[in-house]
Design a protein around this motif. Structure first.
Motif, PDB file in Angstrom:
ATOM      1  N   SER A 245       6.856  31.335 -36.769  1.00  0.00           N
ATOM      2  CA  SER A 245       5.744  32.007 -36.110  1.00  0.00           C
ATOM      3  C   SER A 245       4.374  31.522 -36.553  1.00  0.00           C
ATOM      4  CB  SER A 245       5.839  33.510 -36.394  1.00  0.00           C
ATOM      5  OG  SER A 245       5.691  33.744 -37.793  1.00  0.00           O
ATOM      6  N   VAL A 246       3.397  31.852 -35.710  1.00  0.00           N
ATOM      7  CA  VAL A 246       1.983  31.730 -36.065  1.00  0.00           C
ATOM      8  C   VAL A 246       1.410  33.137 -36.110  1.00  0.00           C
ATOM      9  CG1 VAL A 246      -0.261  30.773 -35.482  1.00  0.00           C
ATOM     10  CG2 VAL A 246       1.805  29.501 -34.901  1.00  0.00           C
ATOM     11  N   VAL A 247       0.770  33.474 -37.232  1.00  0.00           N
ATOM     12  CA  VAL A 247       0.151  34.782 -37.419  1.00  0.00           C
ATOM     13  C   VAL A 247      -1.364  34.590 -37.325  1.00  0.00           C
ATOM     14  CG1 VAL A 247      -0.130  36.754 -38.969  1.00  0.00           C
ATOM     15  CG2 VAL A 247       2.036  35.491 -38.935  1.00  0.00           C
ATOM     16  N   PHE A 248      -2.004  35.275 -36.381  1.00  0.00           N
ATOM     17  CA  PHE A 248      -3.434  35.074 -36.153  1.00  0.00           C
ATOM     18  C   PHE A 248      -4.276  36.154 -36.821  1.00  0.00           C
ATOM     19  CE2 PHE A 248      -1.906  32.435 -32.640  1.00  0.00           C
ATOM     20  CZ  PHE A 248      -2.775  31.362 -32.728  1.00  0.00           C
ATOM     21  N   CYS A 249      -5.292  35.696 -37.560  1.00  0.00           N
ATOM     22  CA  CYS A 249      -6.308  36.580 -38.120  1.00  0.00           C
ATOM     23  C   CYS A 249      -7.666  36.163 -37.565  1.00  0.00           C
ATOM     24  CB  CYS A 249      -6.336  36.502 -39.644  1.00  0.00           C
ATOM     25  SG  CYS A 249      -4.830  37.101 -40.441  1.00  0.00           S
ATOM     26  N   ARG A 250      -8.645  37.063 -37.653  1.00  0.00           N
ATOM     27  CA  ARG A 250      -9.955  36.765 -37.079  1.00  0.00           C
ATOM     28  C   ARG A 250     -10.805  35.875 -37.983  1.00  0.00           C
ATOM     29  NH1 ARG A 250     -10.349  42.129 -34.626  1.00  0.00           N
ATOM     30  NH2 ARG A 250     -11.248  42.892 -36.556  1.00  0.00           N
ATOM     31  N   THR A 251     -10.709  36.057 -39.308  1.00  0.00           N
ATOM     32  CA  THR A 251     -11.603  35.344 -40.217  1.00  0.00           C
ATOM     33  C   THR A 251     -10.822  34.464 -41.189  1.00  0.00           C
ATOM     34  OG1 THR A 251     -11.597  37.071 -41.925  1.00  0.00           O
ATOM     35  CG2 THR A 251     -13.189  37.305 -40.119  1.00  0.00           C
TER      36      THR A 251
END
Length: 587
Positions: A245-251
């Protein structure tokens, strides 16, 4: 047309296509390749990420350029270094049978002098990021005055990243009679402006509907408390034992923090963000492509170069600031005909964003529950059983079997199976047997009602606040999560903000006798008719002062008050704790 051989490409390109195992063109390739081969035209092509856009413009470009000339004839602009390198590598594979072909990648983080030398040796095609390209044009290290084709790949993302002025400056150095091909996943107004200002009667090709998400991706959201986001992420990973998976965060900060905590908890994880050097990013991506990393925690910008077909899940640890960016995130999975799942971890205050996203992608989200500890134990147990069942026997173990058989001579088959699976099962059982419920609708009481409360506060722009500074101030004073304060509107002398109903009493109690630089701060609940309901009333008691908080306006970051015990509790909850990576098993 069912095969590449019917599209009209030259034999050298068809040989490369056969070597790569390509058989049937994708929809975007079927629509664009014949069109670009037969016409000298501008083009706007809209298609989701992972549909084969690089080949859609790459093969026509390679077919049309003059390999015998050393003049730069094609310029491809891409938003990130990773995507720039990815396009370059793919183009080199496509043109491997074209003798004399030279494709040069221009991007930041590498030697500008070496890149300039590669161009001087003759580059028919340049693939570049806008920032480095503009820099080299300014230094007169590159000449694009004779190009015949300019391609803008991931145009919407380049504009989202603030490259509009760079792109317009770069295109001003190119001939007016060139052909411009614009490829994009979505069609925001900024992309339409580029098409209007720099293209002449462009042909338009659309695969699917504009801005619509891939049909191969299903969308799910999980509702949790603001402080349970990380625990929810771990459970989703454990409930999918084969996750890639790819886990997306904003910063970048959150990306690094989440990756480090995952590593400490025993997961094969790593971070990908702009603060890493190019060499570090290359190593991370190499490990991810080799599946040595199962959970790649990334920012939106860094993830633009991820082109891996086997990704099973995209997990939105935090929703993006720009709702349209969700389309790009979910496009990382469900590629090359495979199916994928896009998961979103949200708090109650973010439910409205789900509705906006559904309108954009024209697909519905399924609300699902975070798995319980016992559900995870069951999934892990049967995953191990299936792996054991499907494992091919390695006969190199035969010589060790006599001693192994002797060890288990008095053990029955049933007891042996129990012992074998208890090794893995016990690890998860011990961790999850007393795990708390994370789903807010089952455990959070009033939080599940979805009621939103509007508050008035008597500070505004004249006090040095904008919406972000005021949001940070309220959040830190009340020790709330990042998403708990929303709909912040700042006016000259007062402001408004929203909290969910279960947080209603926190500001009323905290600000009851609160002073900021000698001035009382009033917080009140607003009524629908515009009247304000007082938070207190009567004679004020001795005030609590916080005079040192605001110095030329509130400063972002840091712990801004509250008692020592509160700060300790907040740190121990994990909100500010940064884990140091070490090898360990899940506890």
């Amino acid at each position: 047309m069912n095969t590449f051989s019917e599209l009209g490409l030259q034999s050298e390109l068809l040989e490369a296509i056969n070597d790569m195992g390509f058989i049937t063109p994708s929809d975007i390739q079927l629509k664009t390749i014949p069109l670009l081969l037969e016409n000298e035209t501008d083009l706007v092509a809209l298609a989701q990420t992972g549909t084969g856009k690089t080949a859609a413009f790459g093969f026509p470009l390679l077919h049309k350029i003059d390999i015998s000339s050393r003049v730069t004839q094609g310029l491809i602009l891409a938003p990130t270094r990773e995507l720039c390198l990815q396009i370059t590598n793919e183009m080199q594979l496509y043109g491997k049978n074209l003798k004399g072909l030279n494709i040069v990648a221009i991007y930041g983080g590498a030697s500008i002098t070496e890149q300039a030398n590669q161009i001087k040796r003759g580059a028919q095609i340049i693939v570049a990021t806008p920032g480095r390209m503009k820099d080299m044009i300014g230094r007169k290290m590159v000449d694009i005055s004779k190009i015949e084709y300019s391609i803008l790949d991931e145009a919407d993302e380049m504009l989202n990243m603030g490259f509009y002025e760079d792109i317009t400056d770069i295109l001003s150095f190119t001939p007016q009679d060139k052909s411009t091909w614009l490829f994009s996943a979505t069609m925001p107004k900024e992309v339409a402006t580029i098409a209007k200002d720099f293209m002449h009667q462009p042909q338009e090709v659309t695969v699917g509907a504009k801005n619509v998400g891939s049909s191969n991706v299903s969308h799910e959201f999980y509702l949790v408390g603001s402080r349970d986001r990380y625990e929810a992420l771990k459970r989703l990973a454990d409930a999918n034992p084969d996750i890639f998976s790819v886990v997306f965060c904003r910063t970048k900060r959150d990306t690094q923090k989440v990756a480090e905590k995952l590593i400490e908890d025993g997961y094969n994880a790593s971070a990908l963000h702009g603060d890493l050097s190019q060499n570090q990013r290359d190593l991370v991506m190499k490990s991810f492509r080799n599946k040595q990393i199962q959970m790649l925690v990334a920012t939106d910008v860094a993830a633009r170069g991820i082109d891996v077909d086997e990704i099973t899940h995209v997990i939105n640890y935090q929703l993006p600031d720009e709702i349209e960016t969700y389309t790009h995130r979910s496009g990382r999975t469900g590629r090359a005909g495979k199916t994928g799942i896009s998961m979103v971890i949200i708090t109650k205050s973010e439910l409205r964003k789900i509705k906006h996203i559904e309108k954009i992608i024209q697909k519905s989200f399924e609300e699902k529950s975070i798995p319980s500890g016992m559900e995870i134990c069951e999934k892990q147990l049967f995953s191990l059983a299936n792996k054991v069942h499907d494992t091919q026997i390695n006969h190199d173990i035969d010589s060790y079997l006599p001693k192994i058989n002797e060890l288990f001579e008095s053990t029955s088959k049933e007891e042996l199976i129990k012992k074998f699976f208890s090794v893995e099962f016990s690890r998860f059982y011990n961790y999850y047997q007393k795990a708390p419920e994370l789903n807010v609708e089952k455990s959070r009481g009033n939080e599940a009602t979805g009621e939103s409360i509007r508050f008035f506060i008597n500070v505004g722009r004249k006090d040095g606040y904008d919406w972000m500074k005021l949001k940070d101030f309220i959040r830190d004073m009340l020790q709330l999560g990042k998403e708990d304060v929303y709909k912040v509107d700042v006016l000259d002398t007062f402001s408004f903000f929203n909290l969910d109903e279960h947080n209603k009493n926190k500001p009323l109690e905290f600000f009851k006798d609160f002073k900021l630089e000698g001035r009382f701060i009033n917080v009140e609940v607003t009524e629908n008719k515009g009247q304000r309901k007082s938070s207190g009333g009567g004679k004020r008691k001795k005030s609590r002062s916080f005079d040192k908080f605001k110095n030329d306006g509130p400063k972002k970051g840091g712990n801004r008050g509250g008692s020592k015990s509160k700060r300790k509790d907040k740190k121990s909850s994990g909100e500010f704790a940064l884990s140091r990576p070490r090898r360990s098993r899940r506890k």
